[in-house]
Design an enzyme around this catalytic site. Structure first.
Site, PDB file in Angstrom:
ATOM      1  CB  THR A 172       4.680   3.641  -5.534  1.00 52.55           C
ATOM      2  OG1 THR A 172       4.841   3.945  -4.137  1.00 52.55           O
ATOM      3  CG2 THR A 172       5.435   4.664  -6.379  1.00 52.55           C
TER       4      THR A 172
ATOM      5  CB  ILE B 142      -0.922   0.019   1.224  1.00 56.84           C
ATOM      6  CG1 ILE B 142      -1.895  -1.171   1.166  1.00 56.84           C
ATOM      7  CG2 ILE B 142      -1.700   1.323   1.304  1.00 56.84           C
ATOM      8  CD1 ILE B 142      -2.772  -1.309   2.399  1.00 56.84           C
ATOM      9  CB  CYS B 143       1.114   4.233   0.191  1.00 54.71           C
ATOM     10  SG  CYS B 143       1.641   5.959   0.052  1.00 54.71           S
ATOM     11  CB  THR B 144       5.937   4.641   0.171  1.00 57.46           C
ATOM     12  OG1 THR B 144       5.524   4.707   1.539  1.00 57.46           O
ATOM     13  CG2 THR B 144       5.632   5.972  -0.515  1.00 57.46           C
TER      14      THR B 144
END
Length: 315
Positions: free
Chosen positions: A123, A103-105
């Site tokens: 990302t 999730i995300c970074t």
């Protein structure tokens, strides 16, 4: 039972574990505890989110097996290196788990573990270039909500993790359960993986109510010609005043902003529906499919058909 393990580290983004609500409600809708969710961290114990909220996690060394691993992002992956223990663990887990997600970074942790080499991934848009430069073996697609490449799932920033989790539920339990979960969580729109991370309305960010009303009117009436005079009337301004205030607040002249709204509407229809390009052009306010293609290529660099193919391959 499908076991899901969240891999957290100090400074993790709190919204990452908010996605656990998707699996909680999937169990409720399915009427059976299909998902079992737990949090893990290097060393275990108390792990603090970037907000300071603490979560008690199990140590990674205590793990026997999980079907899905989900790795949370941290505030700034360029200044906060991936935990070595988590990277080593994920390298091993990649050989056994049904799927591994970020999730995300959190995608930077997967990248360090070598799990994204030769794969498509996404990302948070603000870090996509850094990921591509630091890991040239990854095909980074910076404008995607989430991407599924074999057993590896990656999502864009923050709320995109909810879309990724919901897509997992759809994959595991079917479309009807996923729809019901989205409804219970008041997710007004189930976003496909191929959908853009960006919103034209958010980018414009007008300050005054008058300009906001004019933009909302434009978005709701894209099939109309939408002249400056018509929009100025909605804003209760003269055409000259309207053009001046609009440009000052949004950074774009009205015609250019409306074109952006048309493109956004067209792109969503192309990504999420099977409507012909003739219908897409008409519904989003372009003269015809040729005009749509011309403006689409100029703005996005690819024709509408390529965008549709890309969205379908991401789902």
């Amino acid at each position: 039972m499908h076991r899901i393990g969240y891999v957290l580290s100090d400074g993790f983004q709190l919204l990452a574990i908010a996605t656990q609500a998707v699996f909680e409600y999937a169990n409720i809708v399915a009427g059976t505890p299909f998902y079992e969710v737990a949090c893990y961290a290097p060393g275990g114990g108390e792990v603090r989110a970037s907000t300071g909220v603490a979560v008690v996690a199990r140590p990674l060394t205590s793990v026997t097996q999980a079907d899905t691993w989900i790795v949370s992002g941290v505030g700034d992956p360029l200044t906060e290196p991936s935990p070595v223990e988590a990277v080593k663990f994920l390298r091993r887990a990649g050989r056994h788990a049904r799927r591994i997600a970020s999730i995300c970074t959190g995608s930077f942790v997967l990248a360090e573990a070598g799990l994204l080499d030769g794969r498509r991934a996404t990302t948070h848009w603000a870090y996509a270039r850094a990921m591509q430069e630091g890991h040239p073996g990854i095909h980074v697609e910076s404008d995607r909500i989430f991407i599924v490449d074999g057993p590896i799932w990656t999502s864009a920033g923050m709320t995109a993790g909810l879309d990724l989790a919901l897509a997992m539920v759809e994959k595991d339990l079917g479309d009807e359960v996923a729809r019901s979960v989205a409804h219970k969580l008041v997710m007004q729109q189930r976003r496909s993986g191929g959908q853009s991370q960006h919103s034209e309305m958010l980018d414009l960010a007008p300050k005054s109510d008058r300009i906001q009303q004019a933009l909302a009117y434009a978005r709701a009436n894209l099939m109309r010609p939408l002249s400056v005079e018509e929009l100025a009337e909605v804003a209760s301004l003269s055409p000259r005043q309207f053009s001046r205030v609009f440009t000052a607040e949004t950074g774009l002249p009205p015609a250019k902003a409306v074109e952006g709204l048309r493109l956004e509407a067209a792109r969503l229809m192309i990504e999420q529906s099977r409507h012909s390009l003739d219908v897409v052009a008409r519904e989003s306010g372009f003269r015809d499919r040729r005009h749509l293609r011309e403006v689409f290529v100029r703005h996005f660099g690819v024709p509408p058909q390529a965008t549709r193919r890309g969205a379908r391959s991401s789902d």
